[in-house]
Enzyme design. Sequence first.
Site, PDB file in Angstrom:
ATOM      1  NE  ARG A  51     -43.080 135.974 -12.057  1.00 21.72           N
ATOM      2  CZ  ARG A  51     -43.846 136.270 -11.007  1.00 21.72           C
ATOM      3  NH1 ARG A  51     -44.199 137.521 -10.763  1.00 21.72           N
ATOM      4  NH2 ARG A  51     -44.245 135.320 -10.178  1.00 21.72           N
ATOM      5  NE  ARG A  78     -46.344 142.000  -9.977  1.00 18.59           N
ATOM      6  CZ  ARG A  78     -46.499 141.038  -9.064  1.00 18.59           C
ATOM      7  NH1 ARG A  78     -46.733 139.790  -9.438  1.00 18.59           N
ATOM      8  NH2 ARG A  78     -46.421 141.317  -7.785  1.00 18.59           N
ATOM      9  CE  LYS A 122     -51.268 140.061  -7.820  1.00 16.56           C
ATOM     10  NZ  LYS A 122     -50.891 138.657  -7.627  1.00 16.56           N
ATOM     11  CE  LYS A 161     -50.536 139.847 -11.889  1.00 18.35           C
ATOM     12  NZ  LYS A 161     -50.968 138.465 -11.543  1.00 18.35           N
ATOM     13  CB  CYS A 220     -49.728 128.242 -10.140  1.00 15.16           C
ATOM     14  SG  CYS A 220     -50.382 127.410  -8.668  1.00 15.16           S
ATOM     15  CB  CYS A 261     -45.459 128.692  -4.284  1.00 13.67           C
ATOM     16  SG  CYS A 261     -46.583 130.072  -3.972  1.00 13.67           S
ATOM     17  CB  CYS A 267     -52.753 129.623  -2.623  1.00 13.52           C
ATOM     18  SG  CYS A 267     -52.057 130.982  -3.610  1.00 13.52           S
ATOM     19  CB  CYS A 294     -50.452 132.175 -10.152  1.00 10.32           C
ATOM     20  SG  CYS A 294     -49.934 133.257  -8.808  1.00 10.32           S
TER      21      CYS A 294
END
Length: 1502
Positions: free
Chosen positions: A963, A1032, A1103, A1105, A1332, A1338, A1377, A1381
């Site tokens: 990414r 990120r 994470k 954001k 996603c 994934c 899931c 995302c």
Amino acid sequence: MAAAAAAAVAKVALHSSRSIVNVTPAASSPASPFSASLTAKSADASVHDVAFHNEPAAELINLSKAAASGVVSLLASADTSLLTRFVPHLPALVNTASVIHIATSGDHADVLALRSSGLIILHSSTATEAHDHALLAVRIAATTKRAVLHYFETVDGDNDAVQDEVTEADLKSFVASSSSSATSPSTAPNGVNGVNGVNGSNGYAASNGNGVANGNGASHVKAPASTGDLDADLSAAYDAVSDLVGREVKPFALYGSSQASDVAVVLGPGAEALSKADSSLAVIDVRLVRPSLATSLLSVIPTSAKRLITLERSARRTTRIGPLFVDVATALQSDDSRSIPATFVSGSLGHITSSNASDAAKTVSNALSSQKAGHGVLIGDTVKKTAAPAPATTAPVTPPKHEEAYSIMLDQVFKERLAVINSPHDETDPHPAARSPEYAFGQVMGQLEQRDALERAVKSAVRTGGVSPELHDILSQWLVSKDDSTKSAALSAKFSTLLSSASSSPDIDSIKSLVSHADNKSRWIVGSDAWAYDAGMGGVHHVLASGRNVNMLIFDTLPYSKRDSIDASKRKKDIGLYAMSYGGAYVASTAVYADYTQVLHALLEADKFDGPSVVLAYVPYRTVDAAAIEVLKETKLAVDSGYWPLYRWDPSAESKGKEVFRLDSTRVREQLREFLDRQNHLSFLANARPELSYDLASSQGTALRERQKSKAKEAYEKMLDNLDGPPLLILFASDGGNAEKQAKKLSARAKARGIAARLLAMDDFPVAEELKDEENVIFLTSTAGQGEAPQNGRLTWKALQAMESGSLSGVKYSVFGMGDSHYWPRPEDAHYYNKPGKDFDLRLEKLGAERVADLGLGDDQDPDGPQTGYKVWEPLVWKAMGVDAIEVKEAEPEPINNEHMKIASNYLRGTIVEGLADKSTGAIAETDQQLTKFHGTYMQYDRDTLDERKAAGLEPAYSFMIRCRIPGGVCTPKQWMQLDDVAEQYGNKTMKITTRQTIQYHCVVKGNLKSAMQGINKACLDTIAACGDVNRNVMCSPNPAISQLHDDVYEFSKSISEYLLPRMNAYHEIWLDKGTDSKNQLLAGGALKDYEPLYGPYYLPRKFKIAIAVPPRNDTDCFAHDIGLIAIAGKDKKLKGFNLSVGGGMGVTHSMKVTYPRAGSVIGFVTCEQTLEACKQVMLIQRDTGNRANRKQARLKYTIDNYWKGPENFRKELERRLGYQLAEPESYKFTTNTDEYGWKKDHRGNWHCTLWLENGRVKDVPGEEFRKGLYELCRRMDAEEWGSKLRMTPNQHIIVADVPADRKQALEEHLRAWNMDQYERLTGVFKSASACVAFPTCGLAMAESERMLGGFAGRVEKLFARWNLQETEVTTRVSGCANGCSRSWLGEIGLVGKAPGTYLLLLGGAHDGSRPSKPYAESVTEDEIIKLLEPVVESYAKHKEEGEPFGDYVTRVGIIRATTEGKRFYEDSLSNGVPEWRNALPVGVDTLPKGKISLPAVATSA
């Protein structure tokens, strides 16, 4: 009778067959007449769908062999290509208990072509006959073990209903009696007064409805020897069916007088109507076609017959007279006492009903009384087919949709040069043979010969002169350039013009007549995989032997998963290998669903090759309407396993100093490997590409077993330090890691008690070879999907199933399973709860192992989750092993988690360098997998091919996702071209625009990982902090045309990204080979001296954001992020500052109500000068107070709600750290969170065009070369210095930005030329849908997302279009899931994956992205979701207010309650039953579902 007959036949087949082969028609053909009955089936027969172009006969034979008893049936519509493919299988098919039901639609030629096959053939003219003959076919097949072909009409007639259809009970009793009566050979006694029958020929009753004797004791007539005792079996079968249905069922029926002089023998419908129209005419209805039973036929032909006509439907036969005429003539000649009538002709049977029977009878009379009676007269109206597909040859007239991809590519590549000789779209020759490859080869040879003649004429004209100097010059140039496609086309156009004025001469006249062949066409013949069988290889041989420039495109459609369904002796031959061995031919093996670019190369190279070329095209599908995702999966399995290798073989390359053989995939099958070995190409390939040596090895099947033994040995050696205690082998299976963690704890506790414990994943242990030698074994497993074992336990389960009973006697075991009892809310699905654990427990017992502790079950719904059951189960294990009395005083070691990995990683270095250098595996160490996330890459594996690779002894197909970090999603054309090159060289030739406004690459193998990273850095971009527990990629509103604030906002996104960027010297050292200030400073133990001034050695708990939005479009979904900045303009329209939102986050762990999606809370306003520091301090509060003990509770949203007890206290802490109070939020208004497509002009006069891109996937597919088109656009923009940029949107689309006004038209033309202007043709649902990646890469995905969204959005679109709402934008988001995302938790319609094909349905998200949705239904399939949405959409259409978004409507009227804050996400959801407020819905919505719908239950990380 079409529907009634097909339904009756299908019913009999369903209740009488062990299995049914249902042949699915081409997409362009009418639906199968059997489909409705099979869809609604309630019988026990298993139905196997096989595409009409595949090998249904082979499937029928295999199922017949597999069935120990009973009948196997096949249902199909008549088709030449289908029945032709039966021919190679007839020897094996004839002697099986099979019934083949063929629905015909007017012409019987295709069926009658099999009359000499040995099949017993029955014909039905009415629905009642179809019903009776279906029963008869079952009886005959069951008792004689012979295959029966029953064909019936699907053209409606007078009799379109079944009379007295048998009941299911009687049918089952009849089938049972048929099976018990089976005789092979027949044991029926020979009778008297007839041939092997009773009371007449074949034992049929001695009278019929017209009082004509059918059983007249013709004992003096000798039956054909070929029928033998079959006659008696047939007689018995007719009697049995007659008794069952209560009416006489017989092979031939006579209508009319037995003393008639005019007789018509009819094979087809209308016999009875014809006889009623003319009392002087006797009509015989033929129902048994084979065996012909001459005696029985003669018994119904009146001896008084003077004139006789046979009528049948075989218009496409190749002989002048039909097979029925031959049968009748043979029967008459077999009896010395009978003579052939003076007038004996054959005719064609048309459509006869009561309304036209009189005219038909007159035509018969005229034909028989004519002085010049001849063959071929049509009796009745012309038959119009209604149900069967049009006649086809080897290739169907309309190519199946998946094969159409190659046709599109041929058009794209060769354009006006293309000449598909047997094109299905060419209607100049109506004969079906015109589409056959054999016919096409003859045409090509004729065209090439004519071009040769043109060349000779041109040479003669040039040599002899007599033409104008100008024409002489053009003709001379053409001779030199005739094989150059571009030049020859231009020259041929010129001399065509000059020829018109040239003087006549033999040469000139020849040239004029042949000038149409002057162009150098790219000639292609398209063939199906029928050419790969013995009968068709001759066609390939002829093309190769010709040595001419002929290109063949040959399809192979057999799915990989069905490759073993055909008997080995009948399997297809390897055309590619045959052509390479023959020599002098170009050969390519391609698969458009695997490598689009390789197909393009192959087509171009084949065209350039001077000689025959064979391009093999793999397009596997079971049915013509198979979903593209199924074709993709089958292709991947075939290519990955080496079953269908991708390669190109160019003999002409050698003279150019290039390699003849080029392998475009990583594996080859054994036969091809041997050929290459002989040619020394494989060794060269292995030397040139060492990374392939492992995959090319012939012993690759042993690799996994060797690693299993190695790991088992390693674990055993570690155990040797604990020899004092009993041995214990702990085997775990885990997808999400929970079962693995529990197994590790169990192992540690065992060792603390002195037990010699070993711990392995189930599939890492050689179960089949070594489990029997173990003394004590613990199996610990979680539950995956629909009750399956996790991925690393499936081989173990298969191995246990393959073991013989008693093979594990002496092994002591216990099993602990982990699952969620709420995962499957429907009662019928409850057995899936903890199914793997239960299955392992029962199977081990059956294998003779001794259960020493009862099965333990851990339930996520228990007060302590799985620990409630575990605490009961573990002491039983210790007691069984005799260590329950041992007191463990030392504290258990703390389990290693991500925090330990980070602190021990030496600032994210770990052992990444060593892992990259390890060539023995495509993976890296588990701890390094966590660390590489900080570097911008995840290790993944191809989940589509996992099981197949395990079965082959291979490790999973590991690869990496990379990414990029692209703040604001902006890059220049030059940068984009470099990023595209990375995808081409190192990835899967696609790029994914993500919902974080950046680019992802997929399928980068470990050996290419470093090169790909360096390639990205060449674009002056990087991947630092694109993933991992850091801040990120920073997002911002992408469209500069929104307002004048955009430039400032974009600059802020870059500044924030740089301000919060980790130092990460490790990144530069590992990927870029650069020295750093820490690289040369070593500490004790060899660690480098390094530091992270902002993050520290632990980095963040999870994470982090940040997103910036510019009202009125919330296209970044700023409330879904840890920090959301809402741009506020001052009175001067310049950027004043930002409203600060904190605590947004999407991730959820299903079944854990302590996890939830949360929209950010706006806590104040910061000026431009305050913004960077405010963002930094918010992140540092999270660093210092976030939950590091439980990653499921580690996001900032939980820190605010749980640690700080709400946003107000969090604001106070932030103000304390900043040293000043935040200003109150400024007013703002969002209207939508979608993109605005098409052209927009900004305040500077520049133009910006937002392009739609499905799911953000930049790729090339036939007809839609978006990636190539975008690359060419960037090259032009860079070369011409447009000054434009590309901007990626958070909704996964792309903007061509900053286009000067004078370049706008050029861009419009480019978009149209490359089909990149699809935004102009899309509806609102498609424009606002996103997904996603999910499967296949994934590791967290539970269900499809990207690959299913197109089809799902199309279905939702139809729901809205039904109410003329197709232009309404409804934010529809799908996540594979619960991590969300795609921000599915904010969707107006949201889908969150639970298991393959099963989703949690969410409704009620705000259209402006400010409010999360709420659970509406869980564990529902796509079909069920559509049914649930239907009444909701109808209600919306009827009762919405003007301009009211869908998400706001469903909350306003109470279809679903609005989610007011994250912690209240589960309150008042339909998952908690039916709330009281739901019982009084507004008018118009009272028909909506009110049943209980339970909560999600997928184990995944928040």
